[in-house]
Write an enzyme that holds these catalytic residues in place. Structure first.
Site, PDB file in Angstrom:
ATOM      1  N   PRO A 217      61.083  74.061  51.299  1.00 25.34           N
ATOM      2  CA  PRO A 217      60.026  74.716  51.064  1.00 25.34           C
ATOM      3  C   PRO A 217      58.861  74.046  50.262  1.00 25.34           C
ATOM      4  O   PRO A 217      57.873  74.711  49.821  1.00 25.34           O
ATOM      5  CB  PRO A 217      60.570  76.127  50.142  1.00 25.34           C
ATOM      6  CG  PRO A 217      61.805  75.538  49.515  1.00 25.34           C
ATOM      7  CD  PRO A 217      62.401  74.419  50.677  1.00 25.34           C
ATOM      8  N   LYS A 220      59.453  68.945  46.586  1.00 22.57           N
ATOM      9  CA  LYS A 220      59.287  67.315  46.633  1.00 22.57           C
ATOM     10  C   LYS A 220      58.110  67.214  47.121  1.00 22.57           C
ATOM     11  O   LYS A 220      57.294  66.310  46.577  1.00 22.57           O
ATOM     12  CB  LYS A 220      60.681  66.924  47.293  1.00 22.57           C
ATOM     13  CG  LYS A 220      61.933  67.020  46.948  1.00 22.57           C
ATOM     14  CD  LYS A 220      63.032  66.489  47.842  1.00 22.57           C
ATOM     15  CE  LYS A 220      64.422  67.030  47.360  1.00 22.57           C
ATOM     16  NZ  LYS A 220      64.548  68.390  47.543  1.00 22.57           N
ATOM     17  N   CYS A 330      71.690  67.970  49.258  1.00 21.89           N
ATOM     18  CA  CYS A 330      72.167  68.540  48.250  1.00 21.89           C
ATOM     19  C   CYS A 330      73.825  68.942  48.415  1.00 21.89           C
ATOM     20  O   CYS A 330      74.206  70.152  48.525  1.00 21.89           O
ATOM     21  CB  CYS A 330      71.414  69.888  48.160  1.00 21.89           C
ATOM     22  SG  CYS A 330      71.101  70.925  49.384  1.00 21.89           S
TER      23      CYS A 330
END
Length: 399
Positions: A217, A220, A330
């Protein structure tokens, strides 16, 4: 749980039309049920003569009701009044009897929520028992709120927040993000400190071109745009890209937004740097997404690792000679981190590790012996912990 849907997707479909407070409460009930389900099931099984099948409605209702009683501290009369209609025409007496017994006997949960057995065994094999214990402690409560900033706040601003790194502040859980100071002005966005590390390792952009792959979303993307990179943000999901575009508009930051599946899409020309935040099992963000530890099994990890290998090879061909590639997931699975990069380097001679130095990272986080970044449960515990991430910085052959 039957369908294997991520919690956020299930919640989006199931809470349509609810008032915001009711929607938040519904999601909190489900989140805490998932977080404490191993221990809640142990209480249920210890109080029934015959073990209830995992997928029967009575177990589901008891799980939800006990999460409210024992974790959320919902008033008992409200729990009973909402639980019993869910088993109307079914084992109503059983559910009522167990909820009454829970109150009379003052049932309680352990200090830390136990991980699902398969997850605990897998992580013990990879990281050791101490990390499993740290993960259980971290899983036992929702994490704090982390904010990333486009520019450093002024002195006196956010004085109540902890500063764990430049352009970062941490606040206690429980505040409505949209109501926090500066939300509409767009000077910050929500992003766990661990999630900010990949972009931090690229430094200042100075107008150079960067591909942010699997960008939505957009945390970064916004970091990189604020750091002066000429960012092309690519993602396959139109819905998630709409959220990325909304975030860019709110913060006033600029990036080219492209909908494309990077298995088939390609840039028009080589770029200076690439950030590949690869699709993964997401087991590292279990604190805020407790469903992942119930959904993800070795089969999905293997499938994700195969996809990551393909995307790494594809993205590596889009760099200028000597360009930088950041690979991040992640995930707390070595197959999606350390093992993935070792296999890529074996297959691609000429590529090298651009080792991360300790001075590039926030205090309390250090590169490993190979120059990679691996954040684990137990890191920064006193400050509220970190999500689990793996980050590698690689350098393309110079010619």
């Amino acid at each position: 749980m039957r369908r294997g849907d991520p919690l956020d997707i299930a919640a989006h479909a199931a809470t349509q039309g609810l008032a915001p407070a009711d929607r938040a409460f519904a999601i909190a009930i489900v989140s805490e049920t998932l977080r404490w389900m191993v221990d809640i099931d142990a209480l249920i099984d210890g109080a029934t003569e015959q073990v209830l099948p995992d997928d029967v409605k009575s177990r589901a209702v008891l799980r939800l009701a006990l999460a409210q009683l024992l974790v959320l501290r919902t008033p008992p009369h409200a729990v009973v009044a909402t639980a019993l209609p869910l088993v109307a025409g079914g084992p109503r007496r059983l559910v009522h009897a167990l909820l009454s017994r829970a109150q009379q006997e003052e049932w309680s949960l352990p200090e830390s929520a136990n991980l699902p057995e398969a997850v605990a065994e897998r992580w013990a094999a990879q990281w050791g028992d101490d990390i499993v214990a740290a993960a259980a402690a971290a899983w036992s409560a929702p994490p704090p709120i982390d904010l990333s900033f486009a520019s450093e706040p002024g002195e006196g601003e956010w004085a109540e927040a902890a500063k764990l790194a430049p352009l970062h502040r941490r606040l206690p859980r429980g505040q409505a993000v949209e109501a926090m100071p500066g939300f509409r002005e767009g000077g910050w966005w929500v992003q766990d400190l661990a999630a900010s590390l990949p972009a931090r390792l690229l430094g200042e952009g100075k107008g150079r071109t960067l591909l942010d792959l699997c960008a939505a979303p957009g945390g970064k993307t916004m970091q990189l745009a604020a750091a002066g990179w000429d960012v092309v943000a690519v993602d396959a999901s139109a819905r998630r890209l709409a959220r990325l575009s909304d975030n860019l508009a709110r913060t006033g930051l600029s990036a080219a937004v492209v909908q494309g599946d990077i298995r088939t899409w390609a840039p028009d020309a080589p770029v200076d740097a690439i950030l590949l935040d690869a699709p993964c099992s997401a087991t590292g963000i279990f604190r805020r997404h407790p469903d992942v530890l119930h959904r993800i099994e070795p089969r999905q990890i293997e499938e994700m690792a195969a996809l990551q290998a393909d995307l790494l090879v594809r993205a590596s061909g889009w760099l200028q000679p000597g360009g930088t590639l950041i690979y991040a997931t992640c995930s707390l699975e070595r197959a999606e981190g350390e093992d993935q990069i070792a296999a890529f380097l074996d297959r691609n001679p000429g590529w090298t590790v651009d080792r991360v130095e300790a001075g590039e990272l926030p205090a309390g986080i250090a590169p490993d012996g190979d120059g990679f970044v691996r954040t684990l449960p137990g890191f920064l515990t006193e400050a509220g912990g970190l999500d689990g991430f793996f980050v590698a910085r690689l350098r393309a052959p110079s010619g």
